[in-house]
Design an enzyme around this catalytic site. Structure first.
Site, short mmCIF file in Angstrom:
data_model
loop_
_atom_site.label_atom_id
_atom_site.label_comp_id
_atom_site.label_asym_id
_atom_site.label_seq_id
_atom_site.Cartn_x
_atom_site.Cartn_y
_atom_site.Cartn_z
CG ASP A 24 5.15 23.06 21.76
OD1 ASP A 24 5.86 22.89 20.64
OD2 ASP A 24 5.48 23.87 22.65
CG HIS A 25 5.24 18.89 15.57
ND1 HIS A 25 6.03 17.82 16.21
CD2 HIS A 25 4.78 18.62 14.34
CE1 HIS A 25 5.82 16.87 15.22
NE2 HIS A 25 5.15 17.26 14.20
#
Ligand code: CAO
Length: 624
Positions: free
Chosen positions: A596-597
């Site tokens: 999850d950036h």
């Protein structure tokens, strides 16, 4: 002049009720009956009016406090001489609805209704506590036999006075459940409709007919849960009806194929209406009253007529058959409809995946919070894929999705839409690991375990999560914080005939390879046999999805929110590796790390994957 202390009047037995609004300020002059504050219990909000005229000199509470009958709330300067606000005065000043309720209550003993002949059924959840206000149709307890879970709804509106059982007890028809103080003269214990009529063993076609629905006429069909051509199992919900008093599900009396449906959502039906036709398989009836010798009925009722009328909600919920495979009672469904919530999108939190009103409220809150933060609500604004009639292109068969597949679909969509994914790839040289694993195989077998590469991966990921703790986090729902986890629980994706499941192995960092190998087998077996409990699948920090035994060179796994990263593992293959002087054959395992950036940067992921790959290349480093 006198100073009077104003107390909370009789509020219908509710305790610790929230103050949601204070309507006056110090110095305000109020008349008798002016609202002083607003209370809100889980069932109702109520104004507390001033019993006297006077000037507010002191406010003894604030918004957010909780109060019960008799709690002091205000001081009022009155012109009357020393008039004491006695209990009598308080009662007179109590809100009308409350005093009315108090005036004609009576105790109603509730017993377990007909539960299809099952005996000694487990109580898996008691949904209320003493003092709770329940509305007719609210779930009181959830029972579970070896065949079905079923909610027992309240037959009346009232306050729970006592509860005769607890979770883990076993009950049968007639067992005492609880006593309810009701505001009406209703005294009937809950009645239920008889078990569904059964088809003969021979099979055949039958009409589906609306049974006795508690005397209600022209009841709305709010949901049709099946389509023509669907294969249904006996007890599957065909449709959901809603009268002004209750929602009720109509379970199918037979296993078979829906041949036709002559009603749609929005239509109104009464007892005796034909709603469709079914081709039943003629399986042996489970109900003791079924007559297997008689010819299949031309017109079989969906549910046999009840002996007593006002019980549709009870029978419906007791059918225990979730509409559209969502496990929720009528009260929860009604709330969801009022809020416009599609229940299939709401993650359930109750035992066996049962949905509560709080789940619905939490879902709405989550969507609203997300919107307020500028995020995209699930599915919001995304055009849906148009329905296509594939039969026009060739022969087709429509197969019902399992509940797990539908839940997986909803979760994947939610995670894919919410999480900005990035996937990084690397190959780990597991040549030494593989030699070590092979050398340990015999010993492992002696210890009764099968040592595959997965326990090594679990151990290495636990070490990498400790070395790179920003992978062991979740984003807080408030959008302001990150939750750093101090434990290391890792989920492993298991492919089962019913669909994908992710059991979680707890405290991986503290367990040995054999212990992990053993636990993996236990959990994978439970998953494949459909015996995982919700707790077995909760609390994961990170997930491993291994397709190593199947094949492939790489894939992009979807992060399993609220986790922030997932490792995909593909099949290890011997490849030429340049060691600086020559190409040498090495066993390389493809690793695919999706993250999850929002929580993790590319450089963090690079470090994580390099560290992980290093550990797998030289497992001795796991000891460091
Ligand atoms: N490369 C080469 N061989 C591998 C390997 C890899 N990466 N991973 C496993 N193997 C080998 C094992 O060593 C074993 O062979 P041996 O018996 O000779 O040692 C064989 O493949 C079978 O392994 P397994 O699948 O029985 O056991 P596992 O520990 O690797 O996996 C489990 C267990 C439960 C994860 C697995 O059975 C499973 O369900 N995998 C599918 C997961 C999945 O569907 N993921 C996708 C999710 S996203 O859609």
């Amino acid at each position: 002049m006198a100073i009077e202390t104003i107390k909370v009047p009789d509020i219908g037995g509710s305790e610790n009720v929230d103050i949601i609004e204070i309507c006056v300020a110090v110095g305000d002059v109020v008349s008798a009956e002016d609202s002083l504050l607003v209370l809100e219990s889980d069932k109702a909000s109520m104004d507390i009016p001033s019993p006297l005229a006077g000037k507010v000199t002191n406010i003894l509470v604030k918004e957010g406090d909780q109060v019960s009958q008799g709690s002091p709330i205000f001081e009022l300067e009155t012109s009357a001489k020393g008039s004491d606000v006695s209990e009598k005065d308080e009662k007179e000043a109590a809100p009308e609805a409350v005093s009315t309720a108090a005036s004609s209550t009576q105790d109603l003993a509730i017993t377990v209704p007909d539960i299809g002949g099952s005996e000694n059924v487990d109580v898996i959840e008691v949904c209320v506590k003493v003092g709770d206000q329940v509305t007719e149709g609210d779930s009181l307890v959830v029972l579970e036999s070896d065949k079905a879970s079923m909610e027992v709804p309240s037959p009346a509106t009232g306050v729970v006075v006592s509860i005769a059982l607890k979770e883990g007890d076993k009950v049968s028809e007639g067992s005492a459940l609880m006593v309810l103080s009701t505001a009406t003269s209703s005294s009937a214990t809950p009645e239920v409709l008889a078990a569904p009529a059964m088809p003969s063993a021979a099979g055949g076609e039958a009409d589906l007919i609306v049974p006795d629905i508690g005397g209600s006429e022209n009841v709305d069909i709010i949901e049709v849960c099946v389509a023509v051509g669907d294969q249904v199992a006996e007890g599957d919900s065909l449709m959901v009806l809603e009268s002004d008093k209750a929602s009720m599900e109509l379970p199918s009396p037979f296993s078979g194929k829906i041949l036709s449906l002559v009603v749609k959502a929005g239509d109104k039906v009464s007892k005796g209406h034909v709603i469709g036709r079914i081709q039943h398989s003629g399986q042996a009836p489970a109900a003791p009253q079924a007559k297997t010798e008689s010819a299949p009925p031309e017109s079989a009722p969906v549910v046999a007529p009840s002996t007593q009328a006002p019980v549709a909600a009870s029978s419906a919920a007791l059918a225990g058959t979730p509409s559209k495979d969502v496990y929720a009672g009528p009260a929860v469904r009604k709330l969801a409809r009022q809020m416009g919530v599609d229940l299939s999108e709401v993650p359930p939190s109750g035992p066996r995946g049962r949905m509560s009103k709080d789940d619905v409220r939490g879902f709405v809150k989550g969507v609203m919070t997300q919107r307020a933060q500028g995020g995209v609500a699930v599915g919001g604004g995304i055009p849906s894929i148009p329905a296509v009639d594939f039969a026009q292109f060739g022969e087709i068969e429509t197969v019902k999705m399992s509940k797990i597949k539908k839940l997986t679909a909803a979760n994947m969509t939610r995670n894919w839409l919410n999480i900005p994914h990035v996937t990084q790839f690397d190959d780990a040289d597991i040549s030494e690991l593989e030699s070590f694993r092979k050398s340990m195989k015999a010993e492992a077998e002696k210890a009764g375990v099968r040592l595959t590469p997965l326990p090594f991966l679990l151990k290495a990921c636990a070490a990498a999560l400790k070395a790179e703790p920003n992978f062991n986090v979740s984003l807080h729902a408030d959008g302001e914080h990150i939750v750093q986890k101090k434990y290391v629980h890792i989920g492993m994706a298991v492919d089962t005939p019913a669909g994908l499941m992710v059991p979680v192995i707890r405290d991986v960092d503290r367990k040995g390879l054999f212990e992990l190998a053993e636990e993996m087998v236990v959990l994978a077996t439970k998953a494949r046999e459909g015996k995982l409990m919700p707790r077995d699948m909760q609390g994961g920090c990170f997930t491993i999805s291994s397709l190593g035994a199947i094949g492939g060179t790489g894939f992009t796994p979807i992060v399993n929110a609220p986790e922030v990263a997932i490792l995909g593992v593909s099949r290890a293959e011997t490849k030429p590796f340049w060691d600086g002087k020559a190409f040498v054959p090495r066993l390389m395992m493809p690793l695919c790390l999706s993250y999850d950036h929002r929580a993790i940067n590319g450089s963090d992921a690079g470090r994580f994957l390099t560290y992980l790959s290093g550990l797998l290349s030289d497992v001795r480093r796991l000891l460091l």
